[in-house]
Design a protein around this motif. Sequence first.
Motif, PDB file in Angstrom:
ATOM      1  N   MET A   1       4.583 -10.246  22.038  1.00  0.00           N
ATOM      2  CA  MET A   1       5.767 -10.815  21.401  1.00  0.00           C
ATOM      3  C   MET A   1       6.886  -9.769  21.414  1.00  0.00           C
ATOM      4  SD  MET A   1       6.209 -12.483  17.616  1.00  0.00           S
ATOM      5  CE  MET A   1       4.908 -13.666  17.857  1.00  0.00           C
ATOM      6  N   ASN A   2       8.062 -10.181  21.877  1.00  0.00           N
ATOM      7  CA  ASN A   2       9.137  -9.199  21.975  1.00  0.00           C
ATOM      8  C   ASN A   2       9.783  -8.954  20.611  1.00  0.00           C
ATOM      9  OD1 ASN A   2      11.063 -11.216  21.470  1.00  0.00           O
ATOM     10  ND2 ASN A   2      11.215 -11.707  23.635  1.00  0.00           N
ATOM     11  N   PHE A   4      12.804  -9.431  19.464  1.00  0.00           N
ATOM     12  CA  PHE A   4      13.595 -10.527  18.876  1.00  0.00           C
ATOM     13  C   PHE A   4      12.689 -11.515  18.152  1.00  0.00           C
ATOM     14  CE2 PHE A   4      15.053 -14.893  19.228  1.00  0.00           C
ATOM     15  CZ  PHE A   4      16.266 -14.812  18.555  1.00  0.00           C
ATOM     16  N   ARG A   5      11.609 -11.904  18.815  1.00  0.00           N
ATOM     17  CA  ARG A   5      10.701 -12.894  18.212  1.00  0.00           C
ATOM     18  C   ARG A   5      10.044 -12.332  16.956  1.00  0.00           C
ATOM     19  NH1 ARG A   5       7.734 -15.889  23.308  1.00  0.00           N
ATOM     20  NH2 ARG A   5       9.554 -15.958  24.636  1.00  0.00           N
ATOM     21  N   PHE A   8      12.658 -12.334  14.240  1.00  0.00           N
ATOM     22  CA  PHE A   8      13.004 -13.700  13.824  1.00  0.00           C
ATOM     23  C   PHE A   8      11.869 -14.330  13.018  1.00  0.00           C
ATOM     24  CE2 PHE A   8      13.522 -18.267  14.431  1.00  0.00           C
ATOM     25  CZ  PHE A   8      14.839 -18.410  14.019  1.00  0.00           C
ATOM     26  N   LEU A   9      10.649 -14.110  13.472  1.00  0.00           N
ATOM     27  CA  LEU A   9       9.499 -14.668  12.747  1.00  0.00           C
ATOM     28  C   LEU A   9       9.375 -14.029  11.363  1.00  0.00           C
ATOM     29  CD1 LEU A   9       7.155 -16.645  13.047  1.00  0.00           C
ATOM     30  CD2 LEU A   9       5.763 -14.763  13.895  1.00  0.00           C
ATOM     31  N   PHE A  11      11.801 -12.729   9.604  1.00  0.00           N
ATOM     32  CA  PHE A  11      12.896 -13.275   8.786  1.00  0.00           C
ATOM     33  C   PHE A  11      12.532 -14.658   8.253  1.00  0.00           C
ATOM     34  CE2 PHE A  11      16.276 -16.457   9.142  1.00  0.00           C
ATOM     35  CZ  PHE A  11      17.075 -16.085   8.057  1.00  0.00           C
ATOM     36  N   THR A  12      11.972 -15.492   9.124  1.00  0.00           N
ATOM     37  CA  THR A  12      11.632 -16.858   8.734  1.00  0.00           C
ATOM     38  C   THR A  12      10.583 -16.867   7.624  1.00  0.00           C
ATOM     39  OG1 THR A  12      12.119 -17.604  10.970  1.00  0.00           O
ATOM     40  CG2 THR A  12      10.792 -19.073   9.604  1.00  0.00           C
ATOM     41  N   ALA A  15      11.993 -15.437   4.392  1.00  0.00           N
ATOM     42  CA  ALA A  15      12.964 -16.362   3.799  1.00  0.00           C
ATOM     43  C   ALA A  15      12.256 -17.531   3.113  1.00  0.00           C
ATOM     44  CB  ALA A  15      13.920 -16.868   4.875  1.00  0.00           C
ATOM     45  N   VAL A  16      11.287 -18.130   3.798  1.00  0.00           N
ATOM     46  CA  VAL A  16      10.604 -19.299   3.222  1.00  0.00           C
ATOM     47  C   VAL A  16       9.796 -18.896   1.989  1.00  0.00           C
ATOM     48  CG1 VAL A  16       8.850 -21.063   3.646  1.00  0.00           C
ATOM     49  CG2 VAL A  16      10.551 -20.567   5.400  1.00  0.00           C
ATOM     50  N   VAL A  19      12.312 -17.741  -0.910  1.00  0.00           N
ATOM     51  CA  VAL A  19      13.028 -18.862  -1.532  1.00  0.00           C
ATOM     52  C   VAL A  19      12.036 -19.789  -2.247  1.00  0.00           C
ATOM     53  CG1 VAL A  19      14.499 -20.856  -1.047  1.00  0.00           C
ATOM     54  CG2 VAL A  19      14.935 -18.685   0.073  1.00  0.00           C
ATOM     55  N   SER A  20      10.802 -19.860  -1.746  1.00  0.00           N
ATOM     56  CA  SER A  20       9.790 -20.661  -2.445  1.00  0.00           C
ATOM     57  C   SER A  20       9.513 -20.072  -3.837  1.00  0.00           C
ATOM     58  CB  SER A  20       8.485 -20.710  -1.638  1.00  0.00           C
ATOM     59  OG  SER A  20       8.676 -21.452  -0.465  1.00  0.00           O
ATOM     60  N   ALA A  23      12.284 -21.021  -5.947  1.00  0.00           N
ATOM     61  CA  ALA A  23      12.154 -22.441  -6.290  1.00  0.00           C
ATOM     62  C   ALA A  23      11.082 -22.634  -7.364  1.00  0.00           C
ATOM     63  CB  ALA A  23      11.797 -23.241  -5.036  1.00  0.00           C
ATOM     64  N   TYR A  24      10.001 -21.887  -7.234  1.00  0.00           N
ATOM     65  CA  TYR A  24       8.923 -21.971  -8.235  1.00  0.00           C
ATOM     66  C   TYR A  24       9.442 -21.606  -9.621  1.00  0.00           C
ATOM     67  CZ  TYR A  24       4.804 -20.556 -10.857  1.00  0.00           C
ATOM     68  OH  TYR A  24       3.865 -20.410 -11.828  1.00  0.00           O
TER      69      TYR A  24
ATOM     70  N   PHE B 238      11.453 -20.373  21.405  1.00  0.00           N
ATOM     71  CA  PHE B 238      10.724 -19.827  20.251  1.00  0.00           C
ATOM     72  C   PHE B 238      11.549 -20.015  18.973  1.00  0.00           C
ATOM     73  CE2 PHE B 238       9.795 -16.394  17.317  1.00  0.00           C
ATOM     74  CZ  PHE B 238       8.411 -16.437  17.254  1.00  0.00           C
ATOM     75  N   PHE B 257       8.319 -28.749  -5.101  1.00  0.00           N
ATOM     76  CA  PHE B 257       8.859 -28.071  -6.289  1.00  0.00           C
ATOM     77  C   PHE B 257       9.771 -28.993  -7.094  1.00  0.00           C
ATOM     78  CE2 PHE B 257       7.827 -24.071  -3.913  1.00  0.00           C
ATOM     79  CZ  PHE B 257       6.884 -23.629  -4.828  1.00  0.00           C
ATOM     80  N   SER B 413      10.120 -26.279 -11.833  1.00  0.00           N
ATOM     81  CA  SER B 413      10.549 -25.709 -10.554  1.00  0.00           C
ATOM     82  C   SER B 413      11.693 -26.546 -10.007  1.00  0.00           C
ATOM     83  CB  SER B 413       9.384 -25.680  -9.554  1.00  0.00           C
ATOM     84  OG  SER B 413       8.374 -24.819 -10.016  1.00  0.00           O
ATOM     85  N   SER B 414      12.310 -26.054  -8.946  1.00  0.00           N
ATOM     86  CA  SER B 414      13.421 -26.790  -8.338  1.00  0.00           C
ATOM     87  C   SER B 414      13.462 -26.521  -6.844  1.00  0.00           C
ATOM     88  CB  SER B 414      14.747 -26.355  -8.968  1.00  0.00           C
ATOM     89  OG  SER B 414      15.832 -26.884  -8.223  1.00  0.00           O
ATOM     90  N   LEU B 421      18.085 -23.591   2.210  1.00  0.00           N
ATOM     91  CA  LEU B 421      17.493 -22.812   3.311  1.00  0.00           C
ATOM     92  C   LEU B 421      17.194 -23.717   4.513  1.00  0.00           C
ATOM     93  CD1 LEU B 421      16.453 -20.031   4.227  1.00  0.00           C
ATOM     94  CD2 LEU B 421      14.234 -20.640   3.289  1.00  0.00           C
ATOM     95  N   PHE B 425      18.111 -23.335   8.618  1.00  0.00           N
ATOM     96  CA  PHE B 425      17.243 -23.497   9.789  1.00  0.00           C
ATOM     97  C   PHE B 425      17.747 -24.595  10.722  1.00  0.00           C
ATOM     98  CE2 PHE B 425      14.114 -21.245   7.062  1.00  0.00           C
ATOM     99  CZ  PHE B 425      13.922 -20.166   7.920  1.00  0.00           C
TER     100      PHE B 425
END
Lengths: 55, 453
Positions: A1-2, A4-5, A8-9, A11-12, A15-16, A19-20, A23-24, B238, B257, B413-414, B421, B425
Amino acid sequence: MNLFRTIFLAFTIVAVLGVSYVAYRGAAPDTSGRQVSLRTGSGGNSGFFGFGRVK
Amino acid sequence: MSLAAATTSVNCTSCGAGLDVLGGGRVMVHICPYCGAELDVQDNYAVIAKFDGLKRPDSPFRIGMSGKIRGAEYTVIGMLEFRERYRGQTWTWIDHQLYSPTHGYAWLTIEDGHLVFTRRYRRPVWLSEGQVERADHPPTITIDGERYRYYETSTGEITFAEGEFTWAPKIGDKTTTVTVLADEAMLGFSETNQEREVYRSELVDSAEVSASFGVSTPPVPQGVHPMTPYQSGGNDRFMLITSLIALVACIVLGFFFDNRTGTVVGDPIVLETRQIPAAVPITIPNVTGPVRLTFDGTPYVTPTLANPPSIPVYARASIDLAHPDGRSVSEAPRRAVVTVGGQRQGAAAGSRNHTELVFPSAMAGDYQLNLRWSGQGPTSANTLAGFEGEITSASQLHFAEGNVTIRTYAGISSGYWLYRLAIVFVILAIIALLGKWNFNRKRWSGSDWTSED
């Protein structure tokens, strides 16, 4: 995997997951700061799409 | 690189210079690089034309150079320079006639530093300039599994020629070529006064071919050639797939959530409407995340007295938040109300019967809720005074027997920021798609097709 990937992975995933967690904790514009906010409607959390319900 | 081995030579019948014969049995003319005489190979090298004063174009490939293209050995046997003028602009390019004893004749062209390899295309396919002019949309051709779309029509004029050719070029000869473009190949439909030819062109690796031919200063490709293959290394794909997976994850988690609306803390407070106006003490617990205070007014009460109202009646109670000592809370909303009644019997409670106050965690503490009547309806059914005195009619009883239930929820939660986000994406997925779109836009930027709407 280079590079960039990899970046990016990473970061993804960060981020998820990050932010989860936010959200929780129930963070939203009307639950931040020191303002009591008013919600009307059928109840629930009234999220971005207005979903949610009264329990 | 090497000069082609085992060459034979002849003397120019015009100037006497020695000329290497490199080109095989289908060569028709040989143009002397020294004196510009065009010699008829089929007629003992008789002079059939003479091109004086020509300036040799600057090309790193010279007649006699040999090298490999697509695994076959080719020798440069001739060189032509073309010029096209259109609307005040001038383009020039150099075609090198190649010969391989095993693969026949071909062309190597330098275009903006890119090397284009061209061979005759012997398929029953043709597209004329007239067909293009009559078309409403860019003409397309699908052949050998490739889909070609119209790219341009150009008319090139020969400005320089030397070496051996399988036809007899003349300085000033014009060739009109209609070009169609696929992902990594072009078809050229060339027409002169005498004949029609179809050619298929592909880009070849400039550095590799130049090295094979022994070119010390290979041409440096400039910009995106129409046949340049899209090379993202798969990063855009990708990025697209990862973004779409993350997008779905954000929406699913957001739903999850958003539906985590908390659990009731403590016992619900039930306030009978007969008790309103009232001051109700409440405690907002100090928990992680927000706390939700809900107010649910009884949607419908079955009338039990005489003269019941013909339509459902309702009353609204205003809700004010105050500190325990009675001071108003400045951070609280000013127009909170909850409706009691108003719904038809058996119908689900409407949105007006439900109101919420959401406290951020920083607002934990003791408060006082002041509820008082702020309105009722319909006007003919009752009066506000009825709640403060003796109940005399069913229309008053209709909601005087109702109540307001106050519940406290924690553990909320929210999905709000997850949906935000998700938008990020979506944008990233669009950017991934735009990469190829932008590349294709550059590839097709040289097309002369214009829609006449």
